[in-house]
Enzyme design. Structure first.
Site, mmCIF file in Angstrom:
data_model
loop_
_atom_site.group_PDB
_atom_site.id
_atom_site.type_symbol
_atom_site.label_atom_id
_atom_site.label_comp_id
_atom_site.label_asym_id
_atom_site.label_seq_id
_atom_site.Cartn_x
_atom_site.Cartn_y
_atom_site.Cartn_z
ATOM 1 N N HIS A 59 0.890 -1.163 0.000
ATOM 2 C CA HIS A 59 0.000 0.000 0.000
ATOM 3 C C HIS A 59 0.927 1.211 0.000
ATOM 4 O O HIS A 59 1.469 1.585 1.040
ATOM 5 C CB HIS A 59 -0.919 -0.015 1.228
ATOM 6 C CG HIS A 59 -1.884 1.131 1.228
ATOM 7 N ND1 HIS A 59 -3.242 0.981 1.032
ATOM 8 C CD2 HIS A 59 -1.674 2.462 1.349
ATOM 9 C CE1 HIS A 59 -3.823 2.169 1.048
ATOM 10 N NE2 HIS A 59 -2.893 3.082 1.239
ATOM 11 N N ASP A 102 -9.258 -4.284 -5.236
ATOM 12 C CA ASP A 102 -9.332 -3.603 -3.936
ATOM 13 C C ASP A 102 -10.787 -3.466 -3.487
ATOM 14 O O ASP A 102 -11.131 -2.494 -2.813
ATOM 15 C CB ASP A 102 -8.630 -2.232 -3.973
ATOM 16 C CG ASP A 102 -8.383 -1.687 -2.571
ATOM 17 O OD1 ASP A 102 -8.475 -2.447 -1.594
ATOM 18 O OD2 ASP A 102 -8.103 -0.473 -2.455
#
Ligand code: NCD
Ligand code: ZN
Length: 350
Positions: A138, A249
């Site tokens: 991330h 996601d």
């Protein structure tokens, strides 16, 4: 004439949140109806930090699948400041753990246990190089002084480049790429580095989130960026580059947690994602690259076989429900109450 259908190996999702409990029961069947396998994010509360916890979570996921569905959860471990190198060895030996996830502390939903300083993880990352376990990132630099729209670019310059220099054999996926800088990096010629792209970042920009009213269902981390970034992402994702692939996601939160004075980050896309990707690839005039992006490049990076089952997407309008239900809570998907231009053709009953 524009293409009306496209046939491809059943896709995989290389970045998926399935949660736990009632939410898991609601969303696992949606993902399994579309994808053959998925890389499962470990940001539960508490996070999945050990191979033993990943094994137990994997069993809960398998138990949430409808009878007769085949769906393979590819598990990940949540990297902390204290993950021991021995845990990497256990993960690599498990056969069902395929990666380790880096959340910089404070970057997103349930990232409090994330890494405060990657130098603390040096030996663990060295073990990942040794074992060939990829690091999923991330990529956002945190801290009150870093502007929310600049967090990915700051991370690339300040954290990612030095990390790649320190660990020359580490394989890295920069997940949910959202900037032109990130797109340029992952489509470069560094074979250690791959990137995933979400449907929302290929289709929307920050105006969609903020102009004419704030739309909480478009709010995710990393936040939607400017139109020039979206254009660069679309170009990268549809370019046919071998190290860009699908990662939705999809990140479900109950409606009340999204539509709130302090709303959670995350777009729920699993049921609609494939059609949204087809829309994006069609808009870019690159539908012919969708099969590699959705079905081939991911397995190649992870050293897994391409799925043998084929599916066909057809250019037929698919209405999206106003909401699903998770336990006793509504769950609002992206495009709720609207439609998607592509859908999976259902096999004819025998
Ligand atoms: C994710 C979540 O809700 O778990 N949220 C998001 O906005 N994407 C976490 C993440 O992947 O950042
Ligand atoms: Zn995520």
């Amino acid at each position: 004439m524009a293409s009306e259908s496209i046939t491809l190996p059943r896709p995989d999702d290389w970045h998926l949140h399935l949660r736990d409990g009632a939410m898991l029961q609601a969303v696992a069947p949606h993902a399994a109806a579309v994808f053959s396998r998925a890389i499962i994010m470990p940001n539960l509360q508490p996070p999945v930090t050990t191979a033993e916890q990943a094994a137990a979570y994997r069993q809960r996921i398998l138990a949430a699948l409808p009878q007769g569905t085949t769906f393979e959860p590819l598990m990940t471990l949540y990297l902390t400041d204290n993950t021991p190198p021995a845990e990497i060895e256990r993960a690599a030996a498990s056969g069902f753990i395929h990666a380790v996830k880096l959340y910089p502390a404070g970057a997103t939903t349930h990232s409090d246990a994330g890494v405060t300083d990657l130098l603390l993880c040096y030996d663990t990352l060295a073990a990942m190089e040794e074992q060939g376990v990829p690091l999923l990132i991330h990529g956002e630099q945190t801290g009150p002084e870093v502007d929310i729209f600049h967090r990915e670019a700051a991370f690339i310059d300040d954290v990612l480049q030095p990390l790649l220099d320190r660990h020359p054999r580490l394989r890295v996926v920069l997940e949910h790429v959202t900037t032109a800088l990130g797109a340029e990096l992952v489509t470069g010629d560094d074979p250690r580095l791959a990137g995933t792209f979400t449907p929302q970042h290929l289709l929307y920009n920050r105006n969609d989130l903020l102009v004419g009213g704030i739309r909480p269902h478009y709010y995710c981390m990393p936040i939607l960026k400017r139109e020039s970034d979206r254009e660069a992402l679309l170009e990268a994702a549809t370019s046919g580059h071998p190290r860009v692939f699908l990662g939705t996601d999809s990140a479900p939160h109950p409606q009340g947690a999204k539509e709130s004075a302090c709303g959670c980050a995350g777009c729920y896309t699993a049921p609609v994602a494939l059609g949204l990707y087809a829309e994006a690839f069609e808009a870019a005039g690159a539908l012919e690259h969708l099969p590699d992006f959705a079905s081939r490049n991911g397995p190649a990076f992870y050293g897994l076989p391409v799925n043998r089952e084929m599916i066909t997407l057809e250019r037929e309008c698919e209405p999206v429900p106003a909401h699903y239900t998770a336990g006793d809570q509504p769950l609002v998907p992206l495009r709720a109450g609207e439609s998607v231009a592509w859908r999976i053709r259902q096999p004819h009953p025998a």
